[in-house]
Design a protein around this motif. Structure first.
Motif, PDB file in Angstrom:
ATOM      1  N   THR A   1       0.834  -1.201   0.000  1.00  0.00           N
ATOM      2  CA  THR A   1       0.000   0.000   0.000  1.00  0.00           C
ATOM      3  C   THR A   1       0.865   1.247   0.000  1.00  0.00           C
ATOM      4  O   THR A   1       1.881   1.304   0.677  1.00  0.00           O
TER       5      THR A   1
ATOM      6  N   LEU B   1      -0.876  -5.993   0.972  1.00  0.00           N
ATOM      7  CA  LEU B   1      -1.422  -5.024   1.926  1.00  0.00           C
ATOM      8  C   LEU B   1      -0.263  -4.112   2.290  1.00  0.00           C
ATOM      9  O   LEU B   1       0.720  -4.043   1.562  1.00  0.00           O
ATOM     10  N   PHE B   2      -0.356  -3.469   3.434  1.00  0.00           N
ATOM     11  CA  PHE B   2       0.675  -2.504   3.779  1.00  0.00           C
ATOM     12  C   PHE B   2       1.959  -3.182   4.268  1.00  0.00           C
ATOM     13  O   PHE B   2       3.065  -2.757   3.975  1.00  0.00           O
TER      14      PHE B   2
ATOM     15  N   GLY C   1       7.658   3.775   4.562  1.00  0.00           N
ATOM     16  CA  GLY C   1       6.842   3.356   5.704  1.00  0.00           C
ATOM     17  C   GLY C   1       6.532   1.869   5.628  1.00  0.00           C
ATOM     18  O   GLY C   1       6.681   1.134   6.596  1.00  0.00           O
ATOM     19  N   GLY C   2       6.113   1.426   4.432  1.00  0.00           N
ATOM     20  CA  GLY C   2       5.757   0.024   4.223  1.00  0.00           C
ATOM     21  C   GLY C   2       6.952  -0.902   4.352  1.00  0.00           C
ATOM     22  O   GLY C   2       6.796  -2.108   4.513  1.00  0.00           O
TER      23      GLY C   2
ATOM     24  N   ASP D   1       8.892   0.497   8.551  1.00  0.00           N
ATOM     25  CA  ASP D   1       8.060   0.477   9.756  1.00  0.00           C
ATOM     26  C   ASP D   1       7.190  -0.779   9.792  1.00  0.00           C
ATOM     27  O   ASP D   1       7.581  -1.792  10.316  1.00  0.00           O
ATOM     28  N   ILE D   2       6.028  -0.670   9.168  1.00  0.00           N
ATOM     29  CA  ILE D   2       5.041  -1.762   9.299  1.00  0.00           C
ATOM     30  C   ILE D   2       5.512  -3.034   8.606  1.00  0.00           C
ATOM     31  O   ILE D   2       5.154  -4.130   9.003  1.00  0.00           O
TER      32      ILE D   2
ATOM     33  N   TYR E   1       5.202   9.136   5.001  1.00  0.00           N
ATOM     34  CA  TYR E   1       3.971   8.532   4.468  1.00  0.00           C
ATOM     35  C   TYR E   1       3.282   9.570   3.605  1.00  0.00           C
ATOM     36  O   TYR E   1       2.465  10.351   4.084  1.00  0.00           O
TER      37      TYR E   1
ATOM     38  N   THR F   1      -0.846   9.183   2.771  1.00  0.00           N
ATOM     39  CA  THR F   1      -1.847   9.603   3.757  1.00  0.00           C
ATOM     40  C   THR F   1      -1.659  11.057   4.158  1.00  0.00           C
ATOM     41  O   THR F   1      -2.347  11.540   5.054  1.00  0.00           O
TER      42      THR F   1
ATOM     43  N   GLN G   1       3.040  11.957   6.888  1.00  0.00           N
ATOM     44  CA  GLN G   1       3.378  11.696   8.284  1.00  0.00           C
ATOM     45  C   GLN G   1       4.796  11.108   8.333  1.00  0.00           C
ATOM     46  O   GLN G   1       5.251  10.502   7.371  1.00  0.00           O
ATOM     47  N   ARG G   2       5.457  11.267   9.444  1.00  0.00           N
ATOM     48  CA  ARG G   2       6.836  10.793   9.536  1.00  0.00           C
ATOM     49  C   ARG G   2       6.897   9.264   9.418  1.00  0.00           C
ATOM     50  O   ARG G   2       5.953   8.555   9.736  1.00  0.00           O
ATOM     51  N   SER G   3       8.037   8.775   8.966  1.00  0.00           N
ATOM     52  CA  SER G   3       8.282   7.335   8.976  1.00  0.00           C
ATOM     53  C   SER G   3       9.648   7.103   9.610  1.00  0.00           C
ATOM     54  O   SER G   3      10.346   8.057   9.966  1.00  0.00           O
TER      55      SER G   3
ATOM     56  N   SER H   1       3.555  16.079   9.011  1.00  0.00           N
ATOM     57  CA  SER H   1       2.311  16.440   9.702  1.00  0.00           C
ATOM     58  C   SER H   1       2.235  15.826  11.096  1.00  0.00           C
ATOM     59  O   SER H   1       1.423  16.256  11.905  1.00  0.00           O
ATOM     60  N   THR H   2       3.064  14.834  11.405  1.00  0.00           N
ATOM     61  CA  THR H   2       3.091  14.343  12.789  1.00  0.00           C
ATOM     62  C   THR H   2       4.387  14.711  13.513  1.00  0.00           C
ATOM     63  O   THR H   2       4.587  14.310  14.659  1.00  0.00           O
ATOM     64  N   THR H   3       5.256  15.448  12.842  1.00  0.00           N
ATOM     65  CA  THR H   3       6.394  16.056  13.544  1.00  0.00           C
ATOM     66  C   THR H   3       6.358  17.542  13.217  1.00  0.00           C
ATOM     67  O   THR H   3       7.196  18.055  12.483  1.00  0.00           O
TER      68      THR H   3
ATOM     69  N   TYR I   1      -0.810   5.228  14.172  1.00  0.00           N
ATOM     70  CA  TYR I   1      -0.168   4.969  12.897  1.00  0.00           C
ATOM     71  C   TYR I   1      -1.052   5.593  11.818  1.00  0.00           C
ATOM     72  O   TYR I   1      -2.280   5.464  11.890  1.00  0.00           O
TER      73      TYR I   1
ATOM     74  N   THR J   1      -5.862   6.557   6.522  1.00  0.00           N
ATOM     75  CA  THR J   1      -7.049   7.262   6.071  1.00  0.00           C
ATOM     76  C   THR J   1      -8.263   6.421   6.465  1.00  0.00           C
ATOM     77  O   THR J   1      -8.216   5.206   6.312  1.00  0.00           O
TER      78      THR J   1
ATOM     79  N   GLU K   1      -2.655  13.646  13.734  1.00  0.00           N
ATOM     80  CA  GLU K   1      -1.946  14.883  13.392  1.00  0.00           C
ATOM     81  C   GLU K   1      -2.231  15.985  14.421  1.00  0.00           C
ATOM     82  O   GLU K   1      -1.318  16.691  14.862  1.00  0.00           O
TER      83      GLU K   1
ATOM     84  N   SER L   1      -0.601  15.128  17.709  1.00  0.00           N
ATOM     85  CA  SER L   1       0.867  15.288  17.686  1.00  0.00           C
ATOM     86  C   SER L   1       1.248  16.737  17.963  1.00  0.00           C
ATOM     87  O   SER L   1       2.305  17.021  18.501  1.00  0.00           O
TER      88      SER L   1
ATOM     89  N   GLN M   1       4.255   8.280  17.221  1.00  0.00           N
ATOM     90  CA  GLN M   1       3.838   7.574  16.021  1.00  0.00           C
ATOM     91  C   GLN M   1       4.538   6.223  16.019  1.00  0.00           C
ATOM     92  O   GLN M   1       5.768   6.145  15.955  1.00  0.00           O
TER      93      GLN M   1
ATOM     94  N   GLU N   1       5.247   2.100  14.779  1.00  0.00           N
ATOM     95  CA  GLU N   1       5.628   1.555  13.472  1.00  0.00           C
ATOM     96  C   GLU N   1       4.496   0.814  12.789  1.00  0.00           C
ATOM     97  O   GLU N   1       4.571   0.543  11.597  1.00  0.00           O
ATOM     98  N   ASP N   2       3.453   0.454  13.502  1.00  0.00           N
ATOM     99  CA  ASP N   2       2.257  -0.133  12.895  1.00  0.00           C
ATOM    100  C   ASP N   2       1.149  -0.167  13.943  1.00  0.00           C
ATOM    101  O   ASP N   2       1.337   0.302  15.062  1.00  0.00           O
TER     102      ASP N   2
END
Lengths: 309, 379
Positions: free
Chosen positions: A54, A77-78, A110-111, A114-115, A140, A143, A146-148, A158-160, B30, B33, B40, B43, B55, B57-58
């Protein structure tokens, strides 16, 4: 007959006009990932099975009802691009259909970092004959930025967020190629769309090696990094020339080749200033200057560690 | 008199600010959408309030982190959508088994699998009940307006703390992204519930003590109480047991904690039910269409009313059973292929016909779809 045709095509250079990643997909203007995927596919040739997790690449390359992929391709999937590829490889072996076939598993940062790192680690450890390609646009993007684990130090996402007390992402970029290499795999390398011929060479080299291979390609994202869409290649090159993105190859766990930057070395500011995500580092405050110094140190450490000078 | 604090807000925003009002101090999440705005916003806002945002990792790690944070004393939360909710299921079961208060927000999108990331659905209704393995009696809420979302996020935290259990709040893509007027209450108007703390000396403390309400007082890590936590079936001390009597006792405790307190937990709203022979049952975003549908049908002289479960699980069956006593027809409207309708069928007597009207093409249900169903099914 079919086999001959395939062999013949493999010998020719990657076609310029007829790419295996068809044009007309929905990537943004200046998308580094689209360029990277095109280079990888054309270097691999048509006899290739591809899995994609993903992310932007999956979404922009397969808008209903069209697919840009001219080979067997699956959106997993992701988290599981590597595991799905492992299943494909095992099945091809079981059926005796694994000769002259490439299997490429791919994902974004990210894929992958991370995940998907669990499935990736399993695939590398079990020794599947698969090339994993990570398109690293450092967040990411699909979406909304967002940070990875591969987001660089001090980048705004957007998340840092950046504010009075925050200078953006406060963690260092995970060293994924070395994590991959630590599995004892035969080939782990980095590349960048800033140097396309290097990407082609590395993909073709990797595919000649039996066993699990890992290739991380640095792919600028004009939207997330906030730079003009015609600057993708320039920004990608600056990342290398400043020492922030070392380009290297590791074979059997050992560093075997690096792209030297030597006297072409540029100050990190040139790379950072080209992108909106680092704008806060140029406010001229003592805090911003201190952060800049930390980024300089990261470049310095890379240059020393990988012998880029 | 102070002026009301009126805002125009997205559902995901209302959820984030509701969580802040409830006193959330840890968020692990994580990006996915259509829930990402919650992460966000938090954070940005949580560090200002002394909270901590990570955040992860999954989604497996996200759910695990909020469990760890809660055991260490935080009010913790994560937010996700269908695929992430699936990944959280094992840990959700762990939180239930170890009786850890925490809040999971699922901003539903079309499924199964990757499905429709930017389209609305209410298809996680049953996953929220049966997603984890083993018997599971969860608390699950469904919001239908932006104002609801704010208040129900607070309610989710309160229920989690009160009953020492994970609570799921179901939103959906439309609620998450649409903007609506909302009055933000003053903090003095907001009721906050905190977990019951042990009063016994540390050497007497049992982490899963049997009590009359089935809720055990909870010590946090580092407060001087020694306790054992495990996903294995355990006795009141927390240590694994293989004794049939103790196994049954634990599972009964988990069930009774929710079901014997169902009257307190269950929330619902009702409209025009006094003389209704036809009852429309709708929850979440679909309740909005149902409200309008019931008004239109009333104008057309159908004796129809609306029952909106706000607590999906436990299902408010006691109240609905009473309502259905006078009804010939129950119409369940939901954005899936028929999930909550099974609960209604379970409690409806033979006299009440139960029919469903469903939509699962990524679009909202319209009031007219429900009105048409009323016309068609009524005879």
């Amino acid at each position: 007959m079919a086999e001959q045709a395939v062999k013949k095509k493999k010998k020719t250079k990657p076609p310029v006009t007829e790419s295996l990643l068809a044009p007309g997909h929905r990537a943004c203007a200046g998308c580094g990932e689209a360029l990277g995927a095109k280079l990888v596919m054309d270097a691999a040739g048509p006899n290739t099975y591809v899995t994609t997790c993903t992310g932007c690449l999956e979404v922009f390359s397969t808008p209903y009802p069209e697919s840009a992929w001219k080979m067997p391709w699956i959106h997993s999937l992701f988290e599981n691009s590597s595991a799905v590829a492992a299943g494909i490889e095992a099945a091809l072996i079981a059926q005796g259909r694994d000769k002259d076939v490439n299997i490429i598993a791919q994902g974004g940062d990210g894929g992958t970092a991370d995940i998907g790192i669990g499935c990736l680690s399993g695939m590398l450890e079990r020794g599947h004959n698969i090339l994993y390609v990570c398109y690293d646009n450092e967040a990411y993007m699909n979406t909304g930025v967002q940070r990875s684990g591969l987001t660089p130090f001090d980048a705004r996402t957007s998340t840092t967020p950046v504010g009075k007390r925050s200078m953006g992402n406060q963690t260092n970029k995970k060293n994924l190629p070395e994590i991959a290499a630590a599995h004892g795999i035969p080939y782990s390398a980095t590349a960048t769309v800033g140097y396309p011929n290097d990407v082609i060479r590395k993909v073709q080299k990797a595919l000649k090696i039996k066993g699990p291979k890992f290739l991380q390609i640095h792919v600028p994202c004009p939207l997330g990094w906030i730079h003009p869409t015609d600057q993708t290649i320039e920004v990608a090159k600056l990342a290398v020339l400043t020492g922030l993105i070392p380009i290297f190859e590791m074979e059997d766990g050992k560093l075997t080749r690096v792209r030297k930057i030597g006297k072409n070395r540029k100050p990190v500011e040139e790379y950072l200033k080209a992108q909106g995500r680092f704008r806060h580092l140029f406010k001229g405050t003592p805090e911003a200057e201190a952060e800049l110094e930390k980024v300089r140190q990261i470049a310095e450490a890379n240059i020393e560690k990988y012998g880029l000078a | 008199m102070a002026e009301d604090n009126i805002k125009l807000m997205q559902g995901n925003e209302a959820c984030a600010y509701g969580a802040l009002a409830a006193g959330v101090t840890f968020f692990g999440g994580y990006p996915i959408t259509p829930s990402t705005e919650i992460a966000e916003i938090l954070s940005r806002e949580m560090p200002k309030n002394g909270g901590r945002f990570i955040q992860m990792e999954d989604e497996i790690a996200s759910m695990a982190a909020i469990i760890g944070a809660s055991v260490a004393g935080a009010k913790s939360m994560t937010a996700t959508s269908g695929p992430g909710f699936s990944l959280m299921q094992e840990n959700l079961g762990y939180a239930y088994m170890t009786e850890v208060p925490c809040v999971v927000v699922d901003v539903q999108r079309g499924g199964p699998s990757t499905g429709l990331p930017t389209k609305v659905a209410q298809a996680d209704t049953m996953q929220a009940k049966w997603g984890t393995h083993g018997d599971f009696f969860p608390i699950v809420l469904a919001a239908s307006t932006i104002e609801d979302t704010y208040h129900m996020t607070i309610k989710a935290f309160n229920l989690a703390e009160k009953y020492r259990t994970p609570v799921t709040l179901l939103l959906d893509e439309v609620l998450g992204h649409m903007r609506e007027k909302i009055r933000i209450p003053d903090s003095s108007e907001v009721e906050i519930v905190n977990r019951i703390k042990p009063t016994v000396p540390p050497e007497w403390y049992q982490h899963f003590e049997l009590t009359a309400t089935h809720v055990s007082p909870m010590a946090n890590y580092g407060e001087g109480y020694r306790f054992h936590m495990t996903g294995l079936t355990h006795d009141p001390s927390g240590f694994p047991t293989a004794k049939p009597a103790e196994i049954k006792e634990k599972l009964d405790k988990l069930k009774s904690k929710i079901m014997q307190n169902a009257d307190d937990i269950c929330a619902y709203s009702e409209e025009f039910l006094d003389d209704a022979h036809i009852v429309v049952i709708a929850y979440g975003i679909t309740a909005r269409a149902a409200q309008q549908a019931v008004r239109i049908a009333r104008q057309r002289r159908f004796k129809v009313g609306l029952f909106q479960p706000i607590t999906i699980w436990p299902f408010p069956e006691k109240r609905l059973r009473k309502i259905l006593e006078n009804a010939d027809l129950a119409i369940v409207a939901e954005l899936n292929q028929g999930q909550l309708i099974h609960e209604v069928r379970k409690i409806a007597k033979t006299k009440t016909r139960v029919v469903g009207t469903f939509r699962y093409d990524g679009e909202l249900m319209t009031p007219m779809q429900i009105v048409d169903k009323i016309k068609e099914a009524h005879r």
